[in-house]
Scaffold this motif. Sequence first.
Motif, PDB file in Angstrom:
ATOM      1  N   GLY A  54       0.840  -1.201   0.000  1.00 28.51           N
ATOM      2  CA  GLY A  54       0.000   0.000   0.000  1.00 28.51           C
ATOM      3  C   GLY A  54       0.871   1.245   0.000  1.00 28.51           C
ATOM      4  N   ASN A  55       0.245   2.416   0.061  1.00 31.96           N
ATOM      5  CA  ASN A  55       1.020   3.669   0.092  1.00 31.96           C
ATOM      6  C   ASN A  55       1.637   3.927   1.460  1.00 31.96           C
ATOM      7  N   VAL A  74       0.826  -0.687  -5.048  1.00 31.08           N
ATOM      8  CA  VAL A  74       0.347   0.562  -5.679  1.00 31.08           C
ATOM      9  C   VAL A  74       1.476   1.581  -5.768  1.00 31.08           C
ATOM     10  N   TYR A  91     -14.394  -1.062 -15.516  1.00 32.96           N
ATOM     11  CA  TYR A  91     -13.809   0.260 -15.251  1.00 32.96           C
ATOM     12  C   TYR A  91     -13.373   0.850 -16.593  1.00 32.96           C
ATOM     13  N   THR A  99      -5.415   2.514 -15.397  1.00 33.07           N
ATOM     14  CA  THR A  99      -5.045   3.381 -14.247  1.00 33.07           C
ATOM     15  C   THR A  99      -5.679   2.886 -12.941  1.00 33.07           C
ATOM     16  N   LEU A 100      -6.455   1.812 -13.030  1.00 30.34           N
ATOM     17  CA  LEU A 100      -7.139   1.294 -11.829  1.00 30.34           C
ATOM     18  C   LEU A 100      -6.123   0.774 -10.816  1.00 30.34           C
ATOM     19  N   GLY A 101      -6.279   1.130  -9.574  1.00 29.98           N
ATOM     20  CA  GLY A 101      -5.389   0.647  -8.516  1.00 29.98           C
ATOM     21  C   GLY A 101      -5.489  -0.870  -8.403  1.00 29.98           C
ATOM     22  N   ASP A 134      -4.740  -2.718  -6.015  1.00 32.05           N
ATOM     23  CA  ASP A 134      -5.299  -3.091  -4.708  1.00 32.05           C
ATOM     24  C   ASP A 134      -6.809  -3.252  -4.809  1.00 32.05           C
ATOM     25  N   ARG A 135      -7.428  -2.429  -5.659  1.00 34.52           N
ATOM     26  CA  ARG A 135      -8.888  -2.470  -5.812  1.00 34.52           C
ATOM     27  C   ARG A 135      -9.311  -3.739  -6.561  1.00 34.52           C
ATOM     28  N   GLY A 182      -7.527   3.143   4.226  1.00 41.96           N
ATOM     29  CA  GLY A 182      -6.070   3.137   4.430  1.00 41.96           C
ATOM     30  C   GLY A 182      -5.525   4.517   4.131  1.00 41.96           C
ATOM     31  N   THR A 183      -4.430   4.581   3.382  1.00 40.59           N
ATOM     32  CA  THR A 183      -3.893   5.899   3.003  1.00 40.59           C
ATOM     33  C   THR A 183      -5.013   6.712   2.345  1.00 40.59           C
ATOM     34  N   CYS A 184      -5.717   6.046   1.420  1.00 46.64           N
ATOM     35  CA  CYS A 184      -6.959   6.602   0.869  1.00 46.64           C
ATOM     36  C   CYS A 184      -8.112   5.709   1.341  1.00 46.64           C
ATOM     37  N   THR A 232     -11.079   3.772  -0.238  1.00 40.20           N
ATOM     38  CA  THR A 232     -11.603   3.386  -1.553  1.00 40.20           C
ATOM     39  C   THR A 232     -12.941   2.687  -1.376  1.00 40.20           C
ATOM     40  N   ILE A 250     -12.744   7.268  -4.610  1.00 42.18           N
ATOM     41  CA  ILE A 250     -11.467   7.404  -3.899  1.00 42.18           C
ATOM     42  C   ILE A 250     -11.574   8.671  -3.041  1.00 42.18           C
TER      43      ILE A 250
HETATM   44  C1  LIG Z   1      -6.505   4.955  -4.546  1.00 44.84           C
HETATM   45  C2  LIG Z   1      -5.268   4.178  -4.166  1.00 44.84           C
HETATM   46  C3  LIG Z   1      -4.080   5.101  -3.985  1.00 44.84           C
HETATM   47  C4  LIG Z   1      -5.549   3.416  -2.846  1.00 44.84           C
HETATM   48  O1  LIG Z   1      -4.354   2.944  -2.324  1.00 44.84           O
HETATM   49  P1  LIG Z   1      -4.124   2.667  -0.744  1.00 44.84           P
HETATM   50  O2  LIG Z   1      -5.060   3.520   0.042  1.00 44.84           O
HETATM   51  O3  LIG Z   1      -4.463   1.218  -0.577  1.00 44.84           O
HETATM   52  O4  LIG Z   1      -2.703   2.962  -0.498  1.00 44.84           O
HETATM   53  C5  LIG Z   1      -4.960   3.123  -5.266  1.00 44.84           C
HETATM   54  O5  LIG Z   1      -6.104   2.335  -5.453  1.00 44.84           O
HETATM   55  C6  LIG Z   1      -4.594   3.776  -6.582  1.00 44.84           C
HETATM   56  O6  LIG Z   1      -3.468   4.156  -6.770  1.00 44.84           O
HETATM   57  N1  LIG Z   1      -5.578   3.879  -7.535  1.00 44.84           N
HETATM   58  C7  LIG Z   1      -5.307   4.427  -8.854  1.00 44.84           C
HETATM   59  C8  LIG Z   1      -6.479   5.223  -9.385  1.00 44.84           C
HETATM   60  C9  LIG Z   1      -7.760   4.417  -9.577  1.00 44.84           C
HETATM   61  O7  LIG Z   1      -7.976   3.419  -8.862  1.00 44.84           O
HETATM   62  O8  LIG Z   1      -8.592   4.801 -10.467  1.00 44.84           O
END
Ligand SMILES: CC(C)(COP(=O)(O)O)[C@@H](O)C(=O)NCCC(=O)O
Length: 243
Positions: free
Chosen positions: A8-9, A55, A87, A92-94, A96-97, A119-121, A123, A138
């Motif tokens: 994660g971030n 990510v 999507y 560009t989709l994370g 992690d998602r 988390g950091t963000c 989602t 997000i």
């Molecule tokens: C939004 C996020 C930074 C979440 O990361 P996290 O909170 O897990 O560190 C990651 O899903 C990401 O980099 N997404 C890219 C943009 C998108 O999902 O459209």
Amino acid sequence: MNLVIDGGNTFIKTAVFQNNTILDKQIFKKEEFLKKIDQLQKKFPEIEESILSSVTSLDPEVEKRLEKAFSLLRLDGNTKIPFTNSYATPQTLGIDRIALVAAAVNSYSGKNVLVIDAGTCITYDLKTSEEVYLGGAISPGLEMRFKSLHKFTANLPLVTAKPEPELIGDTTESSILSGIINGIKMELKGTVESYCSKFEDLTVIFTGGDSQILSIPLKNSIFANSNFLLEGLNFILEFNKTQ
Ligand SMILES: CC(C)(COP(=O)(O)O)[C@@H](O)C(=O)NCCC(=O)O
Ligand SMILES: Nc1ncnc2c1ncn2[C@@H]1O[C@H](COP(=O)(O)OP(=O)(O)O)[C@@H](O)[C@H]1O
Ligand SMILES: [K+]
């Protein structure tokens, strides 16, 4: 035996799975990664396969070490996944998602599921009962909101999160705690309500490092699961073994 890695971030999370059961779970900062890999390899010599979802960019030495130690599946936009990704910008989709949605397919196939990962963000990800990923939202995470109040104002202090702040803050610190923690909880409740009005019989999963301190009343269709993303990674790894 599988090793799954969620980069994660803020933190790296790892889990060792045997027959879909977690034998070991770790959370650590990026700098500790190499040491942790060696420790895991010694403790679990039966690990054969691994999957990496990050990510952020990792030290190339880490990926080299992982490839040398275990067969490594790097999760990216081209990895085979057990659902339809609708999507509009999959590139560009994370990732992690992607793992969170895979976990929703694994545990709740045939159901409408909203996965919230704080988390950091923060989602929000919606999977339909037909296993189609629609997308979500997000939002700035807990620490990000404390840091931004401090960084982008002249006088506000950097406040440390505390659980269950009063609604009405009567000091600078308690005003910030209420604005951020109660504010996120209201965002969570309002977002869940909006999704519930659009998707019948919705299951909500709440996960991520800050899900504890941000916990909202878990109604009969809201479940907390701190290992959800890790479970999703293990499911994707097992799914790719059959492809
Ligand atoms: C939004 C996020 C930074 C979440 O990361 P996290 O909170 O897990 O560190 C990651 O899903 C990401 O980099 N997404 C890219 C943009 C998108 O999902 O459209
Ligand atoms: N062991 C821990 N030490 C410090 N903070 C933690 C720990 N576990 C959870 N947290 C909280 O989790 C947040 C990061 O959650 P996490 O889901 O790991 O983020 P990400 O996946 O974006 O790296 C931190 O902001 C912190 O508030
Ligand atoms: K997150």
